[in-house]
Design a protein around this motif. Sequence first.
Motif, PDB file in Angstrom:
ATOM      1  N   LYS A  86      46.222  -5.606  39.060  1.00 55.47           N
ATOM      2  CA  LYS A  86      46.327  -5.035  40.398  1.00 55.47           C
ATOM      3  C   LYS A  86      46.449  -3.516  40.292  1.00 55.47           C
ATOM      4  N   PRO A  87      46.098  -2.781  41.342  1.00 56.97           N
ATOM      5  CA  PRO A  87      46.219  -1.318  41.285  1.00 56.97           C
ATOM      6  C   PRO A  87      47.629  -0.842  40.954  1.00 56.97           C
ATOM      7  N   GLU A  88      48.632  -1.603  41.354  1.00 58.17           N
ATOM      8  CA  GLU A  88      50.010  -1.205  41.033  1.00 58.17           C
ATOM      9  C   GLU A  88      50.342  -1.371  39.561  1.00 58.17           C
ATOM     10  N   GLY A  89      49.430  -1.921  38.817  1.00 60.73           N
ATOM     11  CA  GLY A  89      49.590  -2.012  37.372  1.00 60.73           C
ATOM     12  C   GLY A  89      49.180  -0.730  36.650  1.00 60.73           C
ATOM     13  N   THR A  90      48.684   0.229  37.399  1.00 56.83           N
ATOM     14  CA  THR A  90      48.319   1.513  36.802  1.00 56.83           C
ATOM     15  C   THR A  90      49.558   2.229  36.278  1.00 56.83           C
ATOM     16  N   ALA A  91      49.545   2.518  34.994  1.00 56.09           N
ATOM     17  CA  ALA A  91      50.714   3.127  34.354  1.00 56.09           C
ATOM     18  C   ALA A  91      50.376   3.436  32.909  1.00 56.09           C
ATOM     19  N   VAL A  92      51.265   4.166  32.274  1.00 56.49           N
ATOM     20  CA  VAL A  92      51.215   4.291  30.821  1.00 56.49           C
ATOM     21  C   VAL A  92      52.066   3.160  30.257  1.00 56.49           C
ATOM     22  N   TYR A  93      51.490   2.402  29.360  1.00 57.76           N
ATOM     23  CA  TYR A  93      52.168   1.265  28.756  1.00 57.76           C
ATOM     24  C   TYR A  93      52.647   1.662  27.359  1.00 57.76           C
ATOM     25  N   TYR A  94      53.916   1.396  27.112  1.00 59.79           N
ATOM     26  CA  TYR A  94      54.543   1.766  25.840  1.00 59.79           C
ATOM     27  C   TYR A  94      55.015   0.513  25.109  1.00 59.79           C
ATOM     28  N   CYS A  95      54.663   0.435  23.856  1.00 61.09           N
ATOM     29  CA  CYS A  95      55.170  -0.621  22.990  1.00 61.09           C
ATOM     30  C   CYS A  95      56.512  -0.173  22.418  1.00 61.09           C
ATOM     31  N   TYR A  96      57.420  -1.136  22.204  1.00 62.87           N
ATOM     32  CA  TYR A  96      58.695  -0.802  21.578  1.00 62.87           C
ATOM     33  C   TYR A  96      59.052  -1.890  20.573  1.00 62.87           C
ATOM     34  N   SER A  97      59.952  -1.555  19.668  1.00 59.83           N
ATOM     35  CA  SER A  97      60.490  -2.551  18.756  1.00 59.83           C
ATOM     36  C   SER A  97      61.958  -2.271  18.487  1.00 59.83           C
ATOM     37  N   LEU A  98      62.677  -3.340  18.185  1.00 56.84           N
ATOM     38  CA  LEU A  98      64.086  -3.266  17.818  1.00 56.84           C
ATOM     39  C   LEU A  98      64.245  -3.888  16.436  1.00 56.84           C
ATOM     40  N   ILE A  99      65.106  -3.290  15.624  1.00 57.87           N
ATOM     41  CA  ILE A  99      65.289  -3.802  14.276  1.00 57.87           C
ATOM     42  C   ILE A  99      66.738  -4.191  14.048  1.00 57.87           C
ATOM     43  N   THR A 100      66.944  -5.108  13.129  1.00 59.99           N
ATOM     44  CA  THR A 100      68.293  -5.525  12.791  1.00 59.99           C
ATOM     45  C   THR A 100      69.028  -4.399  12.072  1.00 59.99           C
ATOM     46  N   GLY A 101      70.320  -4.320  12.334  1.00 59.38           N
ATOM     47  CA  GLY A 101      71.141  -3.341  11.645  1.00 59.38           C
ATOM     48  C   GLY A 101      70.980  -1.925  12.129  1.00 59.38           C
ATOM     49  N   GLY A 102      70.302  -1.737  13.240  1.00 59.86           N
ATOM     50  CA  GLY A 102      70.106  -0.370  13.727  1.00 59.86           C
ATOM     51  C   GLY A 102      70.217  -0.297  15.231  1.00 59.86           C
ATOM     52  N   GLY A 103      70.568   0.854  15.747  1.00 63.95           N
ATOM     53  CA  GLY A 103      70.677   1.023  17.181  1.00 63.95           C
ATOM     54  C   GLY A 103      69.521   1.771  17.784  1.00 63.95           C
ATOM     55  N   THR A 104      68.474   1.970  16.980  1.00 64.18           N
ATOM     56  CA  THR A 104      67.346   2.776  17.448  1.00 64.18           C
ATOM     57  C   THR A 104      66.256   1.894  18.029  1.00 64.18           C
ATOM     58  N   THR A 105      65.709   2.326  19.155  1.00 64.98           N
ATOM     59  CA  THR A 105      64.502   1.710  19.703  1.00 64.98           C
ATOM     60  C   THR A 105      63.318   2.554  19.273  1.00 64.98           C
ATOM     61  N   TYR A 106      62.340   1.901  18.678  1.00 70.95           N
ATOM     62  CA  TYR A 106      61.134   2.602  18.250  1.00 70.95           C
ATOM     63  C   TYR A 106      60.056   2.445  19.312  1.00 70.95           C
ATOM     64  N   TRP A 107      59.294   3.522  19.531  1.00 73.94           N
ATOM     65  CA  TRP A 107      58.296   3.560  20.583  1.00 73.94           C
ATOM     66  C   TRP A 107      56.926   3.923  20.040  1.00 73.94           C
ATOM     67  N   GLY A 108      55.916   3.358  20.682  1.00 76.43           N
ATOM     68  CA  GLY A 108      54.560   3.805  20.435  1.00 76.43           C
ATOM     69  C   GLY A 108      54.264   5.035  21.267  1.00 76.43           C
ATOM     70  N   GLN A 109      53.039   5.534  21.120  1.00 78.74           N
ATOM     71  CA  GLN A 109      52.679   6.776  21.783  1.00 78.74           C
ATOM     72  C   GLN A 109      52.288   6.573  23.245  1.00 78.74           C
ATOM     73  N   GLY A 110      52.062   5.341  23.636  1.00 75.18           N
ATOM     74  CA  GLY A 110      51.673   5.035  25.007  1.00 75.18           C
ATOM     75  C   GLY A 110      50.165   4.924  25.148  1.00 75.18           C
ATOM     76  N   THR A 111      49.740   4.038  26.018  1.00 74.32           N
ATOM     77  CA  THR A 111      48.321   3.891  26.299  1.00 74.32           C
ATOM     78  C   THR A 111      48.136   3.751  27.815  1.00 74.32           C
ATOM     79  N   GLN A 112      47.177   4.486  28.340  1.00 73.30           N
ATOM     80  CA  GLN A 112      46.965   4.523  29.785  1.00 73.30           C
ATOM     81  C   GLN A 112      46.177   3.304  30.244  1.00 73.30           C
ATOM     82  N   VAL A 113      46.686   2.665  31.281  1.00 73.56           N
ATOM     83  CA  VAL A 113      45.962   1.590  31.955  1.00 73.56           C
ATOM     84  C   VAL A 113      45.759   2.020  33.403  1.00 73.56           C
ATOM     85  N   THR A 114      44.514   2.040  33.840  1.00 70.47           N
ATOM     86  CA  THR A 114      44.190   2.420  35.209  1.00 70.47           C
ATOM     87  C   THR A 114      43.436   1.282  35.862  1.00 70.47           C
TER      88      THR A 114
END
Length: 117
Positions: A86-114
């Motif tokens: 749907k048009p409301e799905g237009t956004a930059v989509y970011y991938c993330y990951s969480l790892i055991t033993g850490g408090g950091t969220t890792y992010w991708g660079q983002g990909t545009q969906v229009t």
Amino acid sequence: QVQLVESGGGLVQPGGSLRLSCAASGSIFRIYAMGWYRQAPGKQRELVAAWTNGGRTNYVDSVKGRFTISRDNAKSTVYLQMNSLKPEGTAVYYCYSLITGGGTTYWGQGTQVTVSS
């Protein structure tokens, strides 16, 4: 640390489909969760879909029944299949990951969906 590389964004007409990919590298054996957020212009980033070890998934209500998240363990890649966009799905989509033993969220660079006609 984990590095994430996304691909698969682009321009699609309403009702169309796209598949996003997010390939992880680095300390992949420590990953216990991956997923996708999106951020539309002027809006806060929102969680779209999440995958956790054991194959559990969850989705924001607005995409249930249309989006599917999956993970290929052999490729350390998570996918987001997006159907009936749907048009409301237009956004930059970011991938993330969480790892055991850490408090950091890792992010991708983002990909545009229009989504537009």
